[in-house]
Design an enzyme around this catalytic site. Sequence first.
Site, PDB file in Angstrom:
ATOM      1  N   GLU A  89       0.831  -1.213   0.000  1.00  0.00           N
ATOM      2  CA  GLU A  89       0.000   0.000   0.000  1.00  0.00           C
ATOM      3  C   GLU A  89       0.865   1.262   0.000  1.00  0.00           C
ATOM      4  OE1 GLU A  89      -3.029  -0.256  -0.596  1.00  0.00           O
ATOM      5  OE2 GLU A  89      -3.842  -2.108   0.293  1.00  0.00           O
ATOM      6  N   HIS A 144      -2.937   1.797   8.174  1.00  0.00           N
ATOM      7  CA  HIS A 144      -4.049   1.068   7.549  1.00  0.00           C
ATOM      8  C   HIS A 144      -4.230  -0.231   8.321  1.00  0.00           C
ATOM      9  CE1 HIS A 144      -6.404  -1.398   4.957  1.00  0.00           C
ATOM     10  NE2 HIS A 144      -5.388  -2.177   4.632  1.00  0.00           N
ATOM     11  N   HIS A 184      -7.499  -3.483   9.571  1.00  0.00           N
ATOM     12  CA  HIS A 184      -8.748  -4.162   9.202  1.00  0.00           C
ATOM     13  C   HIS A 184      -9.645  -4.353  10.434  1.00  0.00           C
ATOM     14  CE1 HIS A 184      -6.221  -6.366   5.792  1.00  0.00           C
ATOM     15  NE2 HIS A 184      -6.353  -5.075   5.564  1.00  0.00           N
ATOM     16  N   HIS A 244     -12.855  -3.500   3.163  1.00  0.00           N
ATOM     17  CA  HIS A 244     -11.430  -3.801   3.274  1.00  0.00           C
ATOM     18  C   HIS A 244     -10.875  -3.376   4.640  1.00  0.00           C
ATOM     19  CE1 HIS A 244      -7.110  -3.243   1.422  1.00  0.00           C
ATOM     20  NE2 HIS A 244      -7.097  -3.800   2.615  1.00  0.00           N
TER      21      HIS A 244
HETATM   22  P1  13P Z   1       1.120  -5.575   2.977  1.00  0.00           P
HETATM   23  O1  13P Z   1       1.514  -6.870   3.647  1.00  0.00           O
HETATM   24  O2  13P Z   1       1.724  -5.439   1.610  1.00  0.00           O
HETATM   25  O3  13P Z   1       1.421  -4.377   3.875  1.00  0.00           O
HETATM   26  O4  13P Z   1      -0.453  -5.595   2.717  1.00  0.00           O
HETATM   27  C1  13P Z   1      -1.378  -5.743   3.755  1.00  0.00           C
HETATM   28  C2  13P Z   1      -2.694  -5.100   3.464  1.00  0.00           C
HETATM   29  O5  13P Z   1      -3.483  -4.930   4.385  1.00  0.00           O
HETATM   30  C3  13P Z   1      -3.015  -4.656   2.091  1.00  0.00           C
HETATM   31  O6  13P Z   1      -4.150  -3.850   2.066  1.00  0.00           O
HETATM   32 ZN    ZN Z   2      -5.454  -4.097   3.850  1.00  0.00          ZN
END
Ligand code: 13P
Ligand code: ZN
Length: 269
Positions: free
Chosen positions: A119, A142, A144, A214
């Site tokens: 990302e 970022h 989840h 996401h």
């Molecule tokens: P990476 O392992 O490349 O950081 O990706 C994780 C992710 O949450 C992608 O949206």
């Molecule tokens: Zn992600």
Amino acid sequence: MKSILEGHSALKAEVEKIAEVAGYLWQNGWAERNGGNITVNVTDLVDDEIRQLPAISEVKQIGVSLPALKGCYFYCKGTGKRMRDLARWPMDNGSVIRILDDCASYVIIADHPVMPTSELPSHLTVHASLIEKGSPYKATVHTHPIELVAMSHSKKFLGKDVLTKLLWSMIPETKAFCPLGLGIVPYTLPGSNALAEATLKELEDYDVVMWEKHGVFAKGLDVMDAFDQIDVLSKSAKIYINAKAMGFEPDGMSDEQLAEMTLAFSLPK
Ligand code: 13P
Ligand code: ZN
């Protein structure tokens, strides 16, 4: 091998803070496998010794040209790396990169050639805009979060500020500590420049945005600040879902109660 953190106490403290937050992401259940990523602009924490360190990777393309980033340094979570591992070994599961003079490429300088997160376009596009605006914000996160992502699966929550109002009304602190609310980025391919552009646009008005189906993406003064904003939103989402699970629609704070809060805490309207 000597770590870049040795003899650089300010950088070490920043990386330790990143590791602490990575642990929180994992403990919250927001970071399955390699889920989520953190980048922090550490340019101000880098001295001449670090600036002279040689590259330990080939030159890599960012995928976008970002003039504001010329000569900047970032700590980045490694792609495919786990937050639960980063919490214990931040320099084995992330690396420090230097943006080159063409502003479109970078090299890794420490500690190991751990490739930055997929990302990276979103993170660096947002950092470039923050620098252009003279913003004191240095971190982007970022992750989840389960309840917030679950809510993004219903169209009824995706209208402008629908979720913001609902989450603010669950507990007074949410508006106090996430005063700009939650922006919405419609589903876009992970890791894409299109996602980076949409994220940047939505972050003009918010500190935290939802990536539909996401996760969330937040900016903050530091990694703890970005985490806290996600955490208060997530808490509100949990309260909403718990009320629903008990079989009723929560009343939520009234408009008058929210207005009173806004005034008392001098929050933006
Ligand atoms: P990476 O392992 O490349 O950081 O990706 C994780 C992710 O949450 C992608 O949206
Ligand atoms: Zn992600």
